[in-house]
Motif scaffolding. Structure first.
Motif, short mmCIF file in Angstrom:
data_model
loop_
_atom_site.label_atom_id
_atom_site.label_comp_id
_atom_site.label_asym_id
_atom_site.label_seq_id
_atom_site.Cartn_x
_atom_site.Cartn_y
_atom_site.Cartn_z
N PRO A 271 0.84 -1.19 -0.01
CA PRO A 271 -0.11 0.06 -0.02
C PRO A 271 0.91 1.26 0.02
CG PRO A 271 -0.01 -0.92 2.15
CD PRO A 271 1.01 -2.00 1.29
N SER A 272 1.49 1.54 -1.12
CA SER A 272 2.63 2.48 -1.15
C SER A 272 2.32 4.04 -1.34
CB SER A 272 3.36 2.08 -2.33
OG SER A 272 2.85 1.91 -3.53
N GLY A 273 1.00 4.05 -2.00
CA GLY A 273 0.78 5.36 -2.23
C GLY A 273 1.11 5.90 -3.55
N ARG A 274 0.81 7.07 -4.03
CA ARG A 274 1.20 7.42 -5.30
C ARG A 274 1.41 8.85 -5.21
NH1 ARG A 274 -2.54 6.74 -10.61
NH2 ARG A 274 -1.57 4.50 -10.30
N ILE A 275 2.21 9.34 -6.13
CA ILE A 275 2.43 10.94 -6.13
C ILE A 275 2.24 11.36 -7.72
CG2 ILE A 275 3.63 13.09 -5.58
CD1 ILE A 275 5.25 11.77 -3.51
N TYR A 276 1.26 12.08 -7.99
CA TYR A 276 1.21 12.96 -9.22
C TYR A 276 2.14 14.03 -9.34
CZ TYR A 276 -3.06 10.12 -9.75
OH TYR A 276 -3.98 8.90 -9.85
N TRP A 277 2.99 14.10 -10.01
CA TRP A 277 3.91 15.29 -10.21
C TRP A 277 3.60 16.42 -11.17
CZ3 TRP A 277 7.06 15.80 -6.39
CH2 TRP A 277 7.23 14.70 -5.68
N ALA A 278 3.60 17.70 -10.95
CA ALA A 278 3.25 18.62 -11.77
C ALA A 278 4.62 19.12 -12.39
CB ALA A 278 2.70 19.87 -11.18
N TYR A 279 4.86 19.46 -13.69
CA TYR A 279 5.97 20.07 -14.23
C TYR A 279 5.76 21.47 -14.57
CZ TYR A 279 9.68 20.20 -17.83
OH TYR A 279 10.67 20.42 -18.75
N THR A 280 4.55 21.96 -14.88
CA THR A 280 4.46 23.40 -14.91
C THR A 280 3.39 24.02 -13.89
OG1 THR A 280 2.44 22.98 -16.36
CG2 THR A 280 4.50 23.12 -17.51
N HIS A 281 3.34 25.31 -13.75
CA HIS A 281 2.49 26.06 -12.86
C HIS A 281 0.89 25.53 -13.22
CE1 HIS A 281 4.48 28.40 -10.18
NE2 HIS A 281 5.32 29.28 -10.92
N GLN A 282 0.71 25.44 -14.42
CA GLN A 282 -0.69 25.16 -15.02
C GLN A 282 -1.11 23.57 -14.45
OE1 GLN A 282 -2.54 26.95 -16.32
NE2 GLN A 282 -4.39 25.88 -16.73
N GLN A 283 -0.20 22.70 -14.27
CA GLN A 283 -0.44 21.47 -13.96
C GLN A 283 -0.52 21.30 -12.58
OE1 GLN A 283 3.05 19.45 -15.55
NE2 GLN A 283 2.08 19.51 -17.41
N GLY A 284 0.31 22.33 -11.91
CA GLY A 284 0.25 22.53 -10.44
C GLY A 284 -1.23 22.98 -10.15
N LYS A 285 -1.74 23.86 -10.83
CA LYS A 285 -3.17 24.45 -10.59
C LYS A 285 -4.13 23.18 -10.61
CE LYS A 285 -2.72 29.11 -12.02
NZ LYS A 285 -2.96 29.75 -13.21
N LYS A 286 -3.97 22.21 -11.70
CA LYS A 286 -4.95 21.21 -11.72
C LYS A 286 -5.01 20.23 -10.68
CE LYS A 286 -5.37 21.03 -16.69
NZ LYS A 286 -4.93 20.52 -18.06
N LEU A 287 -3.67 20.00 -10.06
CA LEU A 287 -3.43 19.08 -8.95
C LEU A 287 -4.16 19.69 -7.74
CD1 LEU A 287 0.28 17.78 -9.26
CD2 LEU A 287 -1.85 16.80 -10.01
N HIS A 288 -4.00 20.96 -7.57
CA HIS A 288 -4.73 21.87 -6.77
C HIS A 288 -6.16 21.54 -6.78
CE1 HIS A 288 -5.32 25.10 -3.92
NE2 HIS A 288 -3.83 25.01 -3.44
N THR A 289 -6.73 21.58 -8.08
CA THR A 289 -8.16 21.21 -8.25
C THR A 289 -8.64 19.92 -7.95
OG1 THR A 289 -8.05 23.15 -9.95
CG2 THR A 289 -9.99 21.62 -10.04
N GLU A 290 -7.70 18.93 -8.35
CA GLU A 290 -8.05 17.61 -8.05
C GLU A 290 -8.06 17.51 -6.36
OE1 GLU A 290 -8.95 15.44 -10.00
OE2 GLU A 290 -8.56 13.47 -8.98
N HIS A 291 -7.11 17.89 -5.79
CA HIS A 291 -7.04 17.88 -4.42
C HIS A 291 -8.41 18.44 -3.62
CE1 HIS A 291 -5.83 19.34 -0.41
NE2 HIS A 291 -5.62 17.95 -0.24
N GLN A 292 -8.94 19.38 -4.16
CA GLN A 292 -10.28 20.03 -3.65
C GLN A 292 -11.40 19.13 -4.04
OE1 GLN A 292 -10.34 23.75 -5.57
NE2 GLN A 292 -9.57 24.84 -3.68
N ALA A 293 -11.32 18.51 -5.15
CA ALA A 293 -12.57 17.85 -5.53
C ALA A 293 -12.57 16.38 -4.59
CB ALA A 293 -12.30 17.27 -6.91
N LEU A 294 -11.30 15.87 -4.40
CA LEU A 294 -11.03 14.59 -3.62
C LEU A 294 -11.53 14.96 -1.99
CD1 LEU A 294 -7.78 13.15 -5.17
CD2 LEU A 294 -9.94 12.28 -5.27
N ALA A 295 -11.05 16.04 -1.69
CA ALA A 295 -11.40 16.32 -0.24
C ALA A 295 -13.12 16.49 -0.23
CB ALA A 295 -10.75 17.49 0.10
N LYS A 296 -13.52 17.10 -1.47
CA LYS A 296 -15.10 17.36 -1.08
C LYS A 296 -15.89 16.05 -1.13
CE LYS A 296 -18.79 19.73 -3.69
NZ LYS A 296 -19.26 20.18 -4.91
#
Ligand SMILES: Cc1cc2nc3c(=O)[nH]c(=O)nc-3n(C[C@H](O)[C@H](O)[C@H](O)COP(=O)(O)OP(=O)(O)OC[C@H]3O[C@@H](n4cnc5c(N)ncnc54)[C@H](O)[C@@H]3O)c2cc1C
Length: 429
Positions: free
Chosen positions: A119-144
Protein backbone atom coordinates in the motif's frame (compact mmCIF):
# COMPACT_ATOMS: atom_id res chain seq x y z
CA UNK A 1 20.24 -5.40 -22.32
CA UNK A 2 17.37 -7.92 -22.34
CA UNK A 3 14.37 -7.22 -24.57
CA UNK A 4 11.94 -8.87 -22.18
CA UNK A 5 9.97 -7.51 -19.22
CA UNK A 6 11.96 -7.15 -16.02
CA UNK A 7 9.08 -8.96 -14.27
CA UNK A 8 9.67 -12.19 -16.21
CA UNK A 9 12.97 -12.83 -14.38
CA UNK A 10 10.98 -13.75 -11.23
CA UNK A 11 8.65 -16.21 -12.99
CA UNK A 12 8.88 -19.98 -12.91
CA UNK A 13 10.07 -21.62 -16.12
CA UNK A 14 7.07 -22.87 -18.16
CA UNK A 15 7.00 -26.62 -18.79
CA UNK A 16 5.66 -27.58 -22.19
CA UNK A 17 3.03 -30.19 -21.34
CA UNK A 18 0.47 -29.54 -24.04
CA UNK A 19 -2.62 -31.70 -23.65
CA UNK A 20 -4.94 -32.28 -26.63
CA UNK A 21 -7.64 -29.63 -26.77
CA UNK A 22 -11.03 -30.83 -25.44
CA UNK A 23 -13.77 -30.92 -28.06
CA UNK A 24 -16.36 -29.44 -25.69
CA UNK A 25 -16.40 -26.94 -22.85
CA UNK A 26 -19.13 -25.23 -20.90
CA UNK A 27 -17.42 -21.80 -20.99
CA UNK A 28 -14.52 -20.85 -23.28
CA UNK A 29 -12.56 -17.74 -22.27
CA UNK A 30 -10.40 -16.09 -24.95
CA UNK A 31 -7.35 -14.35 -23.42
CA UNK A 32 -5.55 -15.46 -20.25
CA UNK A 33 -4.48 -12.10 -18.85
CA UNK A 34 -5.68 -10.60 -15.57
CA UNK A 35 -9.25 -10.21 -16.91
CA UNK A 36 -9.60 -13.71 -18.38
CA UNK A 37 -7.93 -15.35 -15.38
CA UNK A 38 -10.26 -13.59 -12.95
CA UNK A 39 -13.31 -14.54 -14.99
CA UNK A 40 -12.05 -18.14 -14.99
CA UNK A 41 -11.43 -18.13 -11.24
CA UNK A 42 -14.96 -16.95 -10.44
CA UNK A 43 -16.54 -19.47 -12.84
CA UNK A 44 -14.49 -22.44 -11.73
CA UNK A 45 -15.20 -21.67 -8.08
CA UNK A 46 -18.90 -21.82 -9.00
CA UNK A 47 -18.24 -25.32 -10.38
CA UNK A 48 -18.47 -24.34 -14.03
CA UNK A 49 -16.39 -26.23 -16.59
CA UNK A 50 -13.93 -23.65 -17.98
CA UNK A 51 -11.49 -23.74 -20.88
CA UNK A 52 -9.21 -20.70 -20.91
CA UNK A 53 -7.25 -20.12 -24.13
CA UNK A 54 -4.35 -17.87 -24.94
CA UNK A 55 -2.50 -17.42 -28.22
CA UNK A 56 0.73 -17.33 -26.17
CA UNK A 57 1.44 -18.10 -22.52
CA UNK A 58 -0.97 -16.91 -19.81
CA UNK A 59 -0.13 -13.29 -19.01
CA UNK A 60 1.85 -12.79 -22.23
CA UNK A 61 -0.12 -9.59 -23.00
CA UNK A 62 -0.05 -6.42 -20.93
CA UNK A 63 -0.71 -8.29 -17.68
CA UNK A 64 2.99 -9.09 -17.13
CA UNK A 65 4.30 -5.95 -18.85
CA UNK A 66 2.75 -3.18 -16.79
CA UNK A 67 4.10 -1.01 -13.98
CA UNK A 68 2.06 -2.74 -11.26
CA UNK A 69 0.33 0.46 -10.07
CA UNK A 70 -3.15 0.26 -8.52
CA UNK A 71 -5.31 3.27 -7.77
CA UNK A 72 -8.89 4.33 -7.19
CA UNK A 73 -8.85 6.30 -10.43
CA UNK A 74 -9.72 6.26 -14.10
CA UNK A 75 -7.62 7.70 -16.90
CA UNK A 76 -9.26 11.10 -16.28
CA UNK A 77 -9.00 12.74 -12.88
CA UNK A 78 -12.06 13.16 -10.67
CA UNK A 79 -12.15 16.93 -11.33
CA UNK A 80 -12.03 16.39 -15.11
CA UNK A 81 -14.83 13.82 -14.90
CA UNK A 82 -16.97 16.19 -12.83
CA UNK A 83 -16.40 18.94 -15.38
CA UNK A 84 -17.32 16.59 -18.23
CA UNK A 85 -20.24 14.63 -16.78
CA UNK A 86 -21.34 16.48 -13.63
CA UNK A 87 -21.12 15.12 -10.09
CA UNK A 88 -24.14 12.82 -10.42
CA UNK A 89 -22.40 10.73 -13.07
CA UNK A 90 -18.74 11.31 -12.21
CA UNK A 91 -18.86 10.21 -8.55
CA UNK A 92 -20.50 6.80 -9.27
CA UNK A 93 -17.94 6.21 -12.05
CA UNK A 94 -15.06 6.84 -9.63
CA UNK A 95 -16.82 4.68 -7.04
CA UNK A 96 -16.41 1.81 -9.53
CA UNK A 97 -12.64 2.43 -9.59
CA UNK A 98 -12.70 2.34 -5.76
CA UNK A 99 -14.58 -0.96 -5.85
CA UNK A 100 -12.03 -2.38 -8.31
CA UNK A 101 -9.16 -1.34 -6.04
CA UNK A 102 -10.77 -2.80 -2.88
CA UNK A 103 -11.82 -5.97 -4.71
CA UNK A 104 -8.27 -6.58 -5.95
CA UNK A 105 -6.72 -6.04 -2.53
CA UNK A 106 -9.24 -8.45 -0.95
CA UNK A 107 -8.70 -11.06 -3.69
CA UNK A 108 -4.92 -11.02 -3.24
CA UNK A 109 -5.42 -11.52 0.49
CA UNK A 110 -8.10 -14.21 0.12
CA UNK A 111 -6.19 -16.20 -2.50
CA UNK A 112 -2.88 -15.65 -0.71
CA UNK A 113 -1.12 -14.47 -3.85
CA UNK A 114 2.43 -13.54 -2.98
CA UNK A 115 3.04 -10.61 -5.34
CA UNK A 116 4.70 -7.92 -3.20
CA UNK A 117 1.41 -6.07 -2.76
CA UNK A 118 2.37 -2.81 -1.08
CA UNK A 119 0.00 0.00 0.00
CA UNK A 120 2.72 2.37 -1.13
CA UNK A 121 0.71 5.42 -2.16
CA UNK A 122 1.23 7.43 -5.31
CA UNK A 123 2.44 10.93 -6.16
CA UNK A 124 1.28 12.83 -9.23
CA UNK A 125 3.91 15.39 -10.25
CA UNK A 126 3.35 18.81 -11.82
CA UNK A 127 6.00 20.06 -14.22
CA UNK A 128 4.36 23.41 -14.94
CA UNK A 129 2.35 25.96 -12.94
CA UNK A 130 -0.72 25.04 -14.96
CA UNK A 131 -0.35 21.37 -13.99
CA UNK A 132 0.20 22.46 -10.38
CA UNK A 133 -3.14 24.31 -10.51
CA UNK A 134 -4.85 21.19 -11.87
CA UNK A 135 -3.46 19.12 -8.99
CA UNK A 136 -4.83 21.76 -6.63
CA UNK A 137 -8.30 21.46 -8.20
CA UNK A 138 -8.08 17.67 -7.99
CA UNK A 139 -7.13 17.88 -4.32
CA UNK A 140 -10.20 20.05 -3.63
CA UNK A 141 -12.48 17.63 -5.50
CA UNK A 142 -11.11 14.61 -3.60
CA UNK A 143 -11.51 16.45 -0.28
CA UNK A 144 -15.09 17.49 -1.12
CA UNK A 145 -16.11 13.92 -1.96
CA UNK A 146 -14.07 12.16 0.70
CA UNK A 147 -17.17 10.87 2.53
CA UNK A 148 -18.23 8.88 -0.57
CA UNK A 149 -14.91 7.99 -2.15
CA UNK A 150 -12.67 7.67 0.88
CA UNK A 151 -9.60 8.76 -1.09
CA UNK A 152 -6.95 10.41 1.08
CA UNK A 153 -4.83 12.97 -0.72
CA UNK A 154 -2.44 15.75 0.29
CA UNK A 155 -0.70 18.44 -1.68
CA UNK A 156 3.00 18.19 -1.01
CA UNK A 157 5.24 21.16 -0.30
CA UNK A 158 7.95 22.36 -2.61
CA UNK A 159 11.15 21.30 -0.87
CA UNK A 160 12.88 18.23 -2.31
CA UNK A 161 12.84 16.65 1.14
CA UNK A 162 9.09 16.86 1.62
CA UNK A 163 8.47 15.75 -1.94
CA UNK A 164 10.27 12.50 -1.23
CA UNK A 165 12.13 12.76 -4.49
CA UNK A 166 15.53 14.08 -5.39
CA UNK A 167 14.71 15.71 -8.68
CA UNK A 168 14.75 19.40 -9.45
CA UNK A 169 12.08 19.04 -12.14
CA UNK A 170 8.94 19.31 -10.06
CA UNK A 171 7.48 22.06 -7.95
CA UNK A 172 4.26 20.45 -6.77
CA UNK A 173 2.91 16.98 -6.13
CA UNK A 174 -0.39 15.39 -5.11
CA UNK A 175 0.18 12.50 -2.77
CA UNK A 176 -2.69 9.98 -2.91
CA UNK A 177 -2.31 7.54 -0.07
CA UNK A 178 -4.96 5.05 -1.21
CA UNK A 179 -2.87 3.58 -4.01
CA UNK A 180 -0.65 0.51 -4.16
CA UNK A 181 1.98 -1.32 -6.13
CA UNK A 182 2.52 -5.00 -6.85
CA UNK A 183 4.70 -7.30 -8.95
CA UNK A 184 2.51 -7.86 -12.03
CA UNK A 185 4.39 -10.99 -13.10
CA UNK A 186 3.87 -12.69 -9.75
CA UNK A 187 0.27 -11.48 -9.52
CA UNK A 188 -0.61 -12.97 -12.92
CA UNK A 189 1.32 -16.17 -12.22
CA UNK A 190 -0.47 -16.48 -8.85
CA UNK A 191 -3.85 -16.09 -10.57
CA UNK A 192 -2.90 -18.74 -13.13
CA UNK A 193 -1.97 -21.14 -10.31
CA UNK A 194 -5.29 -20.59 -8.49
CA UNK A 195 -7.29 -21.01 -11.71
CA UNK A 196 -5.57 -24.32 -12.50
CA UNK A 197 -5.68 -25.61 -8.88
CA UNK A 198 -9.44 -25.03 -8.89
CA UNK A 199 -9.86 -27.18 -12.00
CA UNK A 200 -10.04 -24.86 -15.01
CA UNK A 201 -8.25 -26.03 -18.12
CA UNK A 202 -5.67 -23.64 -19.55
CA UNK A 203 -4.75 -24.05 -23.23
CA UNK A 204 -1.69 -21.92 -24.06
CA UNK A 205 -0.34 -21.36 -27.60
CA UNK A 206 -3.92 -21.72 -28.81
CA UNK A 207 -5.01 -18.87 -31.03
CA UNK A 208 -8.73 -18.41 -31.49
CA UNK A 209 -9.40 -17.85 -35.20
CA UNK A 210 -13.16 -17.36 -35.13
CA UNK A 211 -16.19 -17.69 -32.87
CA UNK A 212 -19.24 -18.97 -34.76
CA UNK A 213 -22.70 -18.80 -33.25
CA UNK A 214 -24.72 -22.04 -33.62
CA UNK A 215 -28.39 -22.84 -32.92
CA UNK A 216 -27.21 -23.63 -29.43
CA UNK A 217 -23.83 -22.42 -28.25
CA UNK A 218 -20.73 -21.64 -30.28
CA UNK A 219 -18.01 -23.28 -32.36
CA UNK A 220 -14.68 -21.80 -31.36
CA UNK A 221 -12.16 -22.41 -34.16
CA UNK A 222 -8.57 -22.37 -32.97
CA UNK A 223 -5.06 -23.01 -34.27
CA UNK A 224 -5.27 -26.41 -32.49
CA UNK A 225 -8.76 -27.52 -33.54
CA UNK A 226 -12.42 -26.71 -32.92
CA UNK A 227 -14.18 -26.57 -29.56
CA UNK A 228 -17.94 -26.53 -28.94
CA UNK A 229 -18.81 -24.11 -26.13
CA UNK A 230 -22.09 -23.26 -24.45
CA UNK A 231 -20.86 -19.77 -23.63
CA UNK A 232 -17.86 -17.58 -24.54
CA UNK A 233 -16.08 -14.68 -22.84
CA UNK A 234 -13.67 -12.47 -24.81
CA UNK A 235 -10.94 -10.92 -22.63
CA UNK A 236 -8.32 -9.86 -25.18
CA UNK A 237 -8.16 -6.12 -24.38
CA UNK A 238 -5.54 -4.41 -26.64
CA UNK A 239 -4.31 -7.72 -28.12
CA UNK A 240 -7.61 -8.02 -29.96
CA UNK A 241 -7.48 -9.19 -33.60
CA UNK A 242 -9.68 -9.45 -36.67
CA UNK A 243 -11.16 -12.73 -35.37
CA UNK A 244 -13.43 -10.59 -33.18
CA UNK A 245 -14.13 -7.57 -35.45
CA UNK A 246 -16.69 -5.98 -33.10
CA UNK A 247 -14.03 -5.58 -30.38
CA UNK A 248 -11.24 -4.81 -32.85
CA UNK A 249 -13.22 -1.79 -34.00
CA UNK A 250 -13.74 -0.54 -30.46
CA UNK A 251 -10.49 -1.15 -28.59
CA UNK A 252 -7.52 0.89 -29.81
CA UNK A 253 -4.06 -0.54 -29.03
CA UNK A 254 -1.70 2.08 -27.60
CA UNK A 255 1.98 1.26 -27.02
CA UNK A 256 3.44 1.61 -23.53
CA UNK A 257 7.16 1.08 -22.97
CA UNK A 258 9.31 0.47 -19.93
CA UNK A 259 12.94 0.11 -18.93
CA UNK A 260 14.68 -1.22 -15.85
CA UNK A 261 17.84 0.54 -14.73
CA UNK A 262 20.25 -0.69 -12.08
CA UNK A 263 21.94 2.31 -10.45
CA UNK A 264 25.73 1.92 -10.47
CA UNK A 265 25.84 2.74 -6.79
CA UNK A 266 23.13 0.94 -4.73
CA UNK A 267 23.04 3.88 -2.31
CA UNK A 268 21.82 6.04 -5.19
CA UNK A 269 18.52 4.17 -5.34
CA UNK A 270 17.96 4.92 -1.64
CA UNK A 271 18.70 8.56 -2.33
CA UNK A 272 16.56 8.97 -5.46
CA UNK A 273 13.61 6.82 -4.42
CA UNK A 274 13.70 6.41 -0.65
CA UNK A 275 10.47 4.35 -0.56
CA UNK A 276 8.10 2.30 -2.72
CA UNK A 277 5.76 5.14 -3.69
CA UNK A 278 4.49 5.03 -7.29
CA UNK A 279 5.36 8.21 -9.23
CA UNK A 280 3.44 9.69 -12.14
CA UNK A 281 4.41 12.82 -14.09
CA UNK A 282 1.25 14.37 -15.52
CA UNK A 283 2.85 15.89 -18.63
CA UNK A 284 1.13 15.25 -22.00
CA UNK A 285 3.16 12.07 -22.65
CA UNK A 286 3.02 10.94 -19.08
CA UNK A 287 5.93 9.16 -17.40
CA UNK A 288 5.82 6.80 -14.44
CA UNK A 289 8.44 5.19 -12.24
CA UNK A 290 8.96 3.13 -9.10
CA UNK A 291 11.48 0.95 -7.34
CA UNK A 292 11.55 -2.76 -8.06
CA UNK A 293 10.10 -4.79 -5.16
CA UNK A 294 13.56 -6.27 -4.45
CA UNK A 295 15.09 -2.76 -4.18
CA UNK A 296 17.64 -3.27 -6.94
CA UNK A 297 16.25 -1.42 -9.98
CA UNK A 298 14.37 1.69 -10.98
CA UNK A 299 11.52 0.83 -13.34
CA UNK A 300 10.50 3.66 -15.64
CA UNK A 301 7.90 3.88 -18.35
CA UNK A 302 6.00 6.16 -20.65
CA UNK A 303 2.88 5.90 -22.74
CA UNK A 304 4.41 6.96 -26.02
CA UNK A 305 1.77 5.75 -28.48
CA UNK A 306 4.36 4.02 -30.68
CA UNK A 307 7.91 2.76 -30.15
CA UNK A 308 11.10 3.17 -32.15
CA UNK A 309 11.50 -0.07 -34.15
CA UNK A 310 15.00 -0.64 -32.78
CA UNK A 311 14.82 -1.68 -29.07
CA UNK A 312 18.24 -0.13 -28.32
CA UNK A 313 17.09 3.18 -29.72
CA UNK A 314 13.73 2.97 -27.93
CA UNK A 315 15.50 2.14 -24.64
CA UNK A 316 17.91 5.05 -25.12
CA UNK A 317 14.97 7.42 -25.72
CA UNK A 318 13.25 6.23 -22.55
CA UNK A 319 16.47 6.50 -20.58
CA UNK A 320 16.82 10.07 -21.83
CA UNK A 321 13.43 10.90 -20.29
CA UNK A 322 14.48 9.31 -17.00
CA UNK A 323 17.84 11.11 -16.95
CA UNK A 324 15.96 14.41 -17.43
CA UNK A 325 14.36 13.67 -14.05
CA UNK A 326 17.40 12.09 -12.38
CA UNK A 327 20.65 13.24 -14.09
CA UNK A 328 22.50 11.08 -11.53
CA UNK A 329 21.46 7.99 -13.54
CA UNK A 330 23.23 9.03 -16.75
CA UNK A 331 25.97 6.40 -16.35
CA UNK A 332 23.73 3.56 -15.06
CA UNK A 333 22.99 0.83 -17.61
CA UNK A 334 19.55 -0.22 -18.86
CA UNK A 335 19.14 -3.91 -17.96
CA UNK A 336 15.70 -4.50 -19.57
CA UNK A 337 13.57 -2.83 -22.21
CA UNK A 338 10.05 -3.96 -23.09
CA UNK A 339 6.81 -2.73 -24.55
CA UNK A 340 3.18 -3.73 -24.34
CA UNK A 341 -0.26 -2.67 -25.53
CA UNK A 342 -2.81 -0.70 -23.55
CA UNK A 343 -6.44 -0.90 -24.68
CA UNK A 344 -7.99 2.53 -25.27
CA UNK A 345 -11.68 3.20 -25.91
CA UNK A 346 -13.39 6.28 -27.33
CA UNK A 347 -14.81 7.34 -23.92
CA UNK A 348 -11.70 6.16 -22.00
CA UNK A 349 -13.77 3.82 -19.81
CA UNK A 350 -13.76 0.04 -19.76
CA UNK A 351 -16.70 -1.77 -21.34
CA UNK A 352 -18.37 -5.03 -20.49
CA UNK A 353 -21.54 -6.87 -21.39
CA UNK A 354 -22.86 -9.29 -23.97
CA UNK A 355 -22.77 -8.76 -27.76
CA UNK A 356 -24.45 -11.35 -30.04
CA UNK A 357 -24.35 -13.84 -27.17
CA UNK A 358 -20.60 -13.33 -26.52
CA UNK A 359 -19.69 -11.91 -23.10
CA UNK A 360 -16.80 -9.44 -22.88
CA UNK A 361 -14.81 -7.23 -20.52
CA UNK A 362 -12.33 -5.03 -22.34
CA UNK A 363 -10.89 -1.54 -22.94
CA UNK A 364 -9.07 -1.19 -19.63
CA UNK A 365 -7.43 2.13 -20.62
CA UNK A 366 -4.22 1.44 -18.72
CA UNK A 367 -5.97 0.52 -15.45
CA UNK A 368 -6.43 -3.21 -15.98
CA UNK A 369 -4.57 -4.42 -12.91
CA UNK A 370 -7.45 -3.51 -10.59
CA UNK A 371 -10.11 -3.02 -13.30
CA UNK A 372 -9.42 -6.30 -15.13
CA UNK A 373 -9.52 -8.11 -11.78
CA UNK A 374 -12.87 -6.58 -10.85
CA UNK A 375 -14.52 -6.76 -14.26
CA UNK A 376 -13.22 -10.27 -14.97
CA UNK A 377 -15.09 -11.38 -11.85
CA UNK A 378 -18.09 -9.25 -12.76
CA UNK A 379 -18.48 -10.56 -16.32
CA UNK A 380 -18.30 -14.15 -15.02
CA UNK A 381 -21.12 -13.32 -12.58
CA UNK A 382 -23.15 -11.68 -15.36
CA UNK A 383 -22.71 -14.83 -17.48
CA UNK A 384 -24.00 -16.91 -14.54
CA UNK A 385 -26.93 -14.48 -14.21
CA UNK A 386 -26.12 -13.64 -10.62
CA UNK A 387 -27.98 -10.74 -9.02
CA UNK A 388 -26.45 -7.37 -8.14
CA UNK A 389 -23.85 -7.31 -10.88
CA UNK A 390 -24.75 -3.93 -12.37
CA UNK A 391 -21.87 -1.48 -12.85
CA UNK A 392 -21.74 2.11 -14.08
CA UNK A 393 -20.08 0.88 -17.27
CA UNK A 394 -22.94 -1.41 -18.33
CA UNK A 395 -24.98 1.28 -20.06
CA UNK A 396 -22.16 3.29 -21.62
CA UNK A 397 -22.39 3.31 -25.39
CA UNK A 398 -19.46 1.27 -26.79
CA UNK A 399 -18.52 3.40 -29.78
CA UNK A 400 -16.46 2.16 -32.71
CA UNK A 401 -13.14 3.94 -33.25
CA UNK A 402 -12.42 5.44 -36.68
CA UNK A 403 -10.19 2.62 -37.94
CA UNK A 404 -9.02 2.11 -41.49
CA UNK A 405 -8.37 -1.53 -42.42
CA UNK A 406 -8.19 -2.37 -38.72
CA UNK A 407 -5.47 0.23 -38.10
CA UNK A 408 -5.92 3.14 -35.73
CA UNK A 409 -4.56 5.74 -38.21
CA UNK A 410 -5.27 8.56 -35.78
CA UNK A 411 -2.93 7.33 -33.02
CA UNK A 412 0.22 8.79 -34.63
CA UNK A 413 -1.69 12.10 -35.00
CA UNK A 414 -2.82 12.04 -31.36
CA UNK A 415 0.70 11.18 -30.19
CA UNK A 416 2.26 13.77 -32.49
CA UNK A 417 -0.12 16.40 -31.07
CA UNK A 418 0.76 15.32 -27.54
CA UNK A 419 4.48 15.61 -28.32
CA UNK A 420 3.96 19.15 -29.66
CA UNK A 421 1.86 20.00 -26.58
CA UNK A 422 4.64 18.68 -24.38
CA UNK A 423 7.31 20.78 -26.12
CA UNK A 424 5.21 23.84 -25.28
CA UNK A 425 5.01 22.91 -21.60
CA UNK A 426 7.54 25.11 -19.89
CA UNK A 427 8.87 23.98 -16.52
CA UNK A 428 8.68 26.27 -13.52
CA UNK A 429 11.99 28.09 -13.51
C1 LIG B 1 3.84 -0.54 -20.27
C2 LIG B 1 2.49 -0.71 -19.61
C3 LIG B 1 2.30 -0.23 -18.31
C4 LIG B 1 1.06 -0.40 -17.68
N1 LIG B 1 0.94 -0.03 -16.37
C5 LIG B 1 -0.22 -0.28 -15.71
C6 LIG B 1 -0.32 -0.04 -14.32
O1 LIG B 1 0.62 0.38 -13.67
N2 LIG B 1 -1.51 -0.30 -13.72
C7 LIG B 1 -2.59 -0.81 -14.40
O2 LIG B 1 -3.65 -1.00 -13.80
N3 LIG B 1 -2.49 -1.09 -15.71
C8 LIG B 1 -1.34 -0.86 -16.37
N4 LIG B 1 -1.23 -1.19 -17.70
C9 LIG B 1 -2.39 -1.79 -18.37
C10 LIG B 1 -2.64 -3.22 -17.91
O3 LIG B 1 -1.45 -3.97 -18.02
C11 LIG B 1 -3.76 -3.83 -18.75
O4 LIG B 1 -4.90 -3.00 -18.64
C12 LIG B 1 -4.14 -5.23 -18.28
O5 LIG B 1 -3.02 -6.06 -18.22
C13 LIG B 1 -5.17 -5.82 -19.23
O6 LIG B 1 -5.36 -7.17 -18.86
P1 LIG B 1 -6.22 -8.10 -19.79
O7 LIG B 1 -6.26 -9.42 -19.18
O8 LIG B 1 -7.54 -7.45 -20.06
O9 LIG B 1 -5.44 -8.12 -21.18
P2 LIG B 1 -3.99 -8.72 -21.53
O10 LIG B 1 -3.17 -8.95 -20.33
O11 LIG B 1 -3.40 -7.85 -22.58
O12 LIG B 1 -4.35 -10.15 -22.10
C14 LIG B 1 -4.97 -10.36 -23.34
C15 LIG B 1 -4.55 -11.76 -23.79
O13 LIG B 1 -5.36 -12.14 -24.90
C16 LIG B 1 -4.59 -13.01 -25.69
N5 LIG B 1 -5.22 -13.09 -27.01
C17 LIG B 1 -5.48 -12.08 -27.87
N6 LIG B 1 -6.10 -12.55 -28.99
C18 LIG B 1 -6.23 -13.89 -28.82
C19 LIG B 1 -6.76 -14.93 -29.63
N7 LIG B 1 -7.30 -14.68 -30.83
N8 LIG B 1 -6.72 -16.20 -29.16
C20 LIG B 1 -6.19 -16.47 -27.94
N9 LIG B 1 -5.67 -15.52 -27.15
C21 LIG B 1 -5.68 -14.24 -27.57
C22 LIG B 1 -3.21 -12.38 -25.70
O14 LIG B 1 -2.20 -13.30 -26.05
C23 LIG B 1 -3.10 -11.85 -24.28
O15 LIG B 1 -2.38 -12.71 -23.43
C24 LIG B 1 -0.02 -1.03 -18.37
C25 LIG B 1 0.18 -1.51 -19.67
C26 LIG B 1 1.43 -1.36 -20.28
C27 LIG B 1 1.61 -1.89 -21.67
Amino acid sequence: MKNTPYWWTALAEKTNTEKPLPIKADVVIVGAGITGLNAALTLVKANRNVLLMDANQAGYGASTRNAGFLSKAHLHSLSTLIQKYGEDKAIPLVEEACKAFDFTQALIEREKIDCHYNPSGRIYWAYTHQQGKKLHTEHQALAKHFSRLNINANLTGSSAQSLDIHSAQYHQGLHVKDSSTLHPGLYTQGLEQRVCENGAELACNTKVKSIEKKASGFTVKTSRGDVQANQVIVATNAYVGEETPYFRQRVVPVVGQMIAIKPNDPAMLEKLLPNHIAHLDVRAMFRFWRRSPDNTHILFGSRTGFAAPNPNKAAAQLKGLLVDIFPQLAQSPVSHYWKGLLGGTMDQFPHLGCHNGIYYATGMNGHGVPMGTYLGDNIAKKLMREHDTATQFDDLSFKAAPLIKGKSWFMPLVCGAQKVAEKMEKPVS
